[in-house]
Enzyme design. Sequence first.
Site, PDB file in Angstrom:
ATOM      1  N   MET A 120       7.690   3.157  12.673  1.00  0.00           N
ATOM      2  CA  MET A 120       6.374   2.502  12.639  1.00  0.00           C
ATOM      3  C   MET A 120       6.122   1.701  13.919  1.00  0.00           C
ATOM      4  O   MET A 120       5.058   1.799  14.526  1.00  0.00           O
ATOM      5  CB  MET A 120       6.280   1.556  11.424  1.00  0.00           C
ATOM      6  CG  MET A 120       6.155   2.242  10.100  1.00  0.00           C
ATOM      7  SD  MET A 120       4.587   3.110   9.905  1.00  0.00           S
ATOM      8  CE  MET A 120       3.452   1.753   9.622  1.00  0.00           C
ATOM      9  N   GLY A 121       7.122   0.914  14.323  1.00  0.00           N
ATOM     10  CA  GLY A 121       6.981   0.055  15.497  1.00  0.00           C
ATOM     11  C   GLY A 121       6.729   0.860  16.762  1.00  0.00           C
ATOM     12  O   GLY A 121       5.845   0.539  17.559  1.00  0.00           O
TER      13      GLY A 121
ATOM     14  N   VAL B  81       9.377  -4.970  10.931  1.00  0.00           N
ATOM     15  CA  VAL B  81      10.781  -4.929  10.489  1.00  0.00           C
ATOM     16  C   VAL B  81      10.776  -4.930   8.964  1.00  0.00           C
ATOM     17  O   VAL B  81       9.757  -5.260   8.349  1.00  0.00           O
ATOM     18  CB  VAL B  81      11.567  -6.154  11.029  1.00  0.00           C
ATOM     19  CG1 VAL B  81      11.611  -6.137  12.553  1.00  0.00           C
ATOM     20  CG2 VAL B  81      10.988  -7.474  10.539  1.00  0.00           C
TER      21      VAL B  81
ATOM     22  N   ASN C 193       5.465  -5.015   4.654  1.00  0.00           N
ATOM     23  CA  ASN C 193       5.008  -5.243   3.282  1.00  0.00           C
ATOM     24  C   ASN C 193       5.703  -6.470   2.700  1.00  0.00           C
ATOM     25  O   ASN C 193       6.444  -6.381   1.721  1.00  0.00           O
ATOM     26  CB  ASN C 193       5.310  -4.023   2.407  1.00  0.00           C
ATOM     27  CG  ASN C 193       4.310  -2.911   2.637  1.00  0.00           C
ATOM     28  OD1 ASN C 193       3.151  -3.165   2.947  1.00  0.00           O
ATOM     29  ND2 ASN C 193       4.763  -1.672   2.485  1.00  0.00           N
TER      30      ASN C 193
ATOM     31  N   LYS D  42      -2.878  -5.965   0.975  1.00  0.00           N
ATOM     32  CA  LYS D  42      -2.040  -4.769   1.175  1.00  0.00           C
ATOM     33  C   LYS D  42      -1.232  -4.476  -0.091  1.00  0.00           C
ATOM     34  O   LYS D  42      -1.022  -3.307  -0.450  1.00  0.00           O
ATOM     35  CB  LYS D  42      -1.116  -4.960   2.390  1.00  0.00           C
ATOM     36  CG  LYS D  42      -0.140  -3.793   2.612  1.00  0.00           C
ATOM     37  CD  LYS D  42      -0.883  -2.518   2.935  1.00  0.00           C
ATOM     38  CE  LYS D  42      -0.110  -1.240   3.098  1.00  0.00           C
ATOM     39  NZ  LYS D  42       1.281  -1.086   2.942  1.00  0.00           N
TER      40      LYS D  42
ATOM     41  N   HIS E  53      -3.529  -2.821  -2.402  1.00  0.00           N
ATOM     42  CA  HIS E  53      -3.732  -1.463  -1.860  1.00  0.00           C
ATOM     43  C   HIS E  53      -2.613  -0.557  -2.367  1.00  0.00           C
ATOM     44  O   HIS E  53      -2.849   0.565  -2.825  1.00  0.00           O
ATOM     45  CB  HIS E  53      -3.746  -1.525  -0.326  1.00  0.00           C
ATOM     46  CG  HIS E  53      -3.561  -0.200   0.365  1.00  0.00           C
ATOM     47  ND1 HIS E  53      -2.345   0.445   0.440  1.00  0.00           N
ATOM     48  CD2 HIS E  53      -4.448   0.606   0.996  1.00  0.00           C
ATOM     49  CE1 HIS E  53      -2.490   1.595   1.082  1.00  0.00           C
ATOM     50  NE2 HIS E  53      -3.755   1.714   1.436  1.00  0.00           N
ATOM     51  N   ASN E  54      -1.383  -1.044  -2.283  1.00  0.00           N
ATOM     52  CA  ASN E  54      -0.252  -0.222  -2.708  1.00  0.00           C
ATOM     53  C   ASN E  54      -0.242  -0.005  -4.214  1.00  0.00           C
ATOM     54  O   ASN E  54       0.152   1.057  -4.694  1.00  0.00           O
ATOM     55  CB  ASN E  54       1.065  -0.851  -2.252  1.00  0.00           C
ATOM     56  CG  ASN E  54       1.320  -0.612  -0.776  1.00  0.00           C
ATOM     57  OD1 ASN E  54       0.388  -0.411  -0.004  1.00  0.00           O
ATOM     58  ND2 ASN E  54       2.568  -0.626  -0.370  1.00  0.00           N
TER      59      ASN E  54
ATOM     60  N   GLU F 245      -2.536   2.663  -4.711  1.00  0.00           N
ATOM     61  CA  GLU F 245      -1.833   3.873  -4.219  1.00  0.00           C
ATOM     62  C   GLU F 245      -0.925   4.438  -5.329  1.00  0.00           C
ATOM     63  O   GLU F 245      -0.917   5.649  -5.581  1.00  0.00           O
ATOM     64  CB  GLU F 245      -1.022   3.478  -2.980  1.00  0.00           C
ATOM     65  CG  GLU F 245      -0.100   4.523  -2.405  1.00  0.00           C
ATOM     66  CD  GLU F 245       0.727   3.938  -1.224  1.00  0.00           C
ATOM     67  OE1 GLU F 245       0.129   3.442  -0.261  1.00  0.00           O
ATOM     68  OE2 GLU F 245       1.971   3.996  -1.293  1.00  0.00           O
TER      69      GLU F 245
ATOM     70  N   LYS G 114       9.624   0.915  -3.474  1.00  0.00           N
ATOM     71  CA  LYS G 114      10.132  -0.246  -2.727  1.00  0.00           C
ATOM     72  C   LYS G 114       9.655  -1.562  -3.321  1.00  0.00           C
ATOM     73  O   LYS G 114      10.051  -2.615  -2.855  1.00  0.00           O
ATOM     74  CB  LYS G 114       9.739  -0.135  -1.260  1.00  0.00           C
ATOM     75  CG  LYS G 114      10.429   1.014  -0.561  1.00  0.00           C
ATOM     76  CD  LYS G 114      10.427   0.839   0.942  1.00  0.00           C
ATOM     77  CE  LYS G 114      10.511   2.160   1.649  1.00  0.00           C
ATOM     78  NZ  LYS G 114       9.196   2.842   1.671  1.00  0.00           N
TER      79      LYS G 114
ATOM     80  N   HIS H 248      -2.248 -21.657 -34.684  1.00  0.00           N
ATOM     81  CA  HIS H 248      -2.647 -21.679 -33.269  1.00  0.00           C
ATOM     82  C   HIS H 248      -4.149 -21.901 -33.079  1.00  0.00           C
ATOM     83  O   HIS H 248      -4.608 -21.969 -31.952  1.00  0.00           O
ATOM     84  CB  HIS H 248      -2.211 -20.377 -32.588  1.00  0.00           C
ATOM     85  CG  HIS H 248      -0.715 -20.238 -32.505  1.00  0.00           C
ATOM     86  ND1 HIS H 248       0.064 -21.125 -31.817  1.00  0.00           N
ATOM     87  CD2 HIS H 248       0.141 -19.332 -33.050  1.00  0.00           C
ATOM     88  CE1 HIS H 248       1.342 -20.764 -31.918  1.00  0.00           C
ATOM     89  NE2 HIS H 248       1.410 -19.678 -32.671  1.00  0.00           N
TER      90      HIS H 248
HETATM   91  C1  6PG Z   1       1.081   2.546   3.382  1.00  0.00           C
HETATM   92  C2  6PG Z   1       2.144   2.663   2.311  1.00  0.00           C
HETATM   93  C3  6PG Z   1       3.471   2.120   2.699  1.00  0.00           C
HETATM   94  C4  6PG Z   1       4.511   2.159   1.589  1.00  0.00           C
HETATM   95  C5  6PG Z   1       4.894   3.528   1.146  1.00  0.00           C
HETATM   96  C6  6PG Z   1       6.108   3.576   0.227  1.00  0.00           C
HETATM   97  O1  6PG Z   1       0.067   1.992   3.064  1.00  0.00           O
HETATM   98  O2  6PG Z   1       1.289   3.052   4.506  1.00  0.00           O
HETATM   99  O3  6PG Z   1       1.712   1.930   1.200  1.00  0.00           O
HETATM  100  O4  6PG Z   1       3.270   0.772   3.088  1.00  0.00           O
HETATM  101  O5  6PG Z   1       5.637   1.535   2.056  1.00  0.00           O
HETATM  102  O6  6PG Z   1       3.834   4.132   0.527  1.00  0.00           O
HETATM  103  O7  6PG Z   1       5.964   2.826  -0.921  1.00  0.00           O
HETATM  104  P1  6PG Z   1       6.966   3.049  -2.146  1.00  0.00           P
HETATM  105  O8  6PG Z   1       8.316   3.303  -1.564  1.00  0.00           O
HETATM  106  O9  6PG Z   1       6.950   1.798  -2.954  1.00  0.00           O
HETATM  107  O10 6PG Z   1       6.442   4.238  -2.880  1.00  0.00           O
END
Ligand code: 6PG
Length: 469
Positions: free
Chosen positions: A15-16, A76, A104, A184, A187-188, A191, A262, A452
């Site tokens: 990524m970097g 990182v 993240n 973000k 967003h995930n 996702e 993750k 309650h």
């Molecule tokens: C993005 C993704 C990214 C994320 C992967 C893996 O927006 O580019 O969200 O940030 O790390 O999609 O996520 P998981 O390992 O939790 O599936």
Amino acid sequence: MANTYDFGLVGLGVMGRNFILNVADNGFTAFGNDLDEEKVSALIEEGGDSAKVNATSDVVTFVNGLSTPRKIMLLVPAGKVVDIVIENLLPHLDKGDIIIDGGNSFFTDTDRREAYLQEKGINFFGAGVSGGAKGARKGPSIMPGGSRDAYQHVKPIFEAVSAKYKGEPCVAYLGPKSAGNYVKMVHNGIEYGLMQLTSEIYDLLKKAGDLTNEELHETYASWNAGRLQSFLVEITSEIFEQKDDLGEGHLVDKILDKAKQKGTGKWTSQNAMDLGIPVPTIDVAVSMREISALKEERVKADALYGRPTPEPVVKKTLINKTESALYFAFIITYAQGMHQLADASKEYGYKLELGEIAKIWRAGCIIRAALLADITEAFKAEPQLQNLLLSSSFVDKVQETIGAARELVAYGATNGIPLPGLSNALTYFDAYTSSRLPLNLIQAQRDYFGSHTYERLDKEGVFHTEWED
Ligand code: 6PG
């Protein structure tokens, strides 16, 4: 070489490296830093003779090589590494310098780091970066949060390197503190929801419609040419085409059905629970990754219970219905995520503009989709909209597609095909749009066994009944 480079980047992993090359492509000079000499050399090599990119493993050379206020982005791994890198940089920085965490990171970590660095006169940004390696290289969606004034120094670079939607950059200042990381994270979460939905619809098409990988490829490709147009539908169509380079047939059929994670989807769900905002499509997407991990148990249970043989269906009808149902469930998933953002904005003082968020998600990021142009319009028209489902512009889209969702959920339930994302989206819709739910009974039960108390429909105040009398 002192104080020359416009932008610094720590962490020259995939990524970097891609991000820094993107910065250089856009006319800025960029300096990379990584402890790993091989990564440093690789970047110098990839940058060619260009004076625009350079790299070093030495932190002092790195910091001294940046123009002030220094703009240093960290790409990182989230967690302890971010703190370690910050501590390594700190003794060499000057007041007013800017550190941007592009990973993240969990949003409360960002708040802690921002407060810590503020005491030292350093500006800290949590900036979500989405789009994977290709996005980092060619234009990601960037979600920065932190000090608005300090953002002015970063803005020209981020606007240049970000993805563009019809010429508009997919980056915007989102709000103070951890606003960027929070956005973000959600967003995930979205996702996760969209990925779960595309995968269970694939299961349905395969088990009920007997679609081959070629047909699945064509189906998802045709959807991608219509209202379902999105990055995830597009890559899904391509996945079905991929042949196995280590054997016969298609690669997708050889991949172990255990999905890793993750943690960002789980954080979204956990925090939604803390806020008291329902995001069941995202919750179940996380649960499904957990169920998928129980492969051995699933194999044993499958042998014990088996499942019905799916009733035959007309392929064309199934494809049309799944397209509608997927569109319906996509809307619900975005609605849940946006609802969470609206509430978090109040709770954490982010002052988020949901229209701006939808706008910067239209290109570059993993959840980019044609639908986001409509979502942007809905929030621009009504910035205080509590839920997308309350927007008049979404009523027809939902009404037109919900019938297919109902039919498929019923079919899945009868035929033993799990459709957890779709059925949760439908249940969420049915509950959210019910003016009366049976939770009056839950209040009665709570009052019965625990005194309650409850409220009444017809009188103000709080009531308790001695039920057993
Ligand atoms: C993005 C993704 C990214 C994320 C992967 C893996 O927006 O580019 O969200 O940030 O790390 O999609 O996520 P998981 O390992 O939790 O599936």
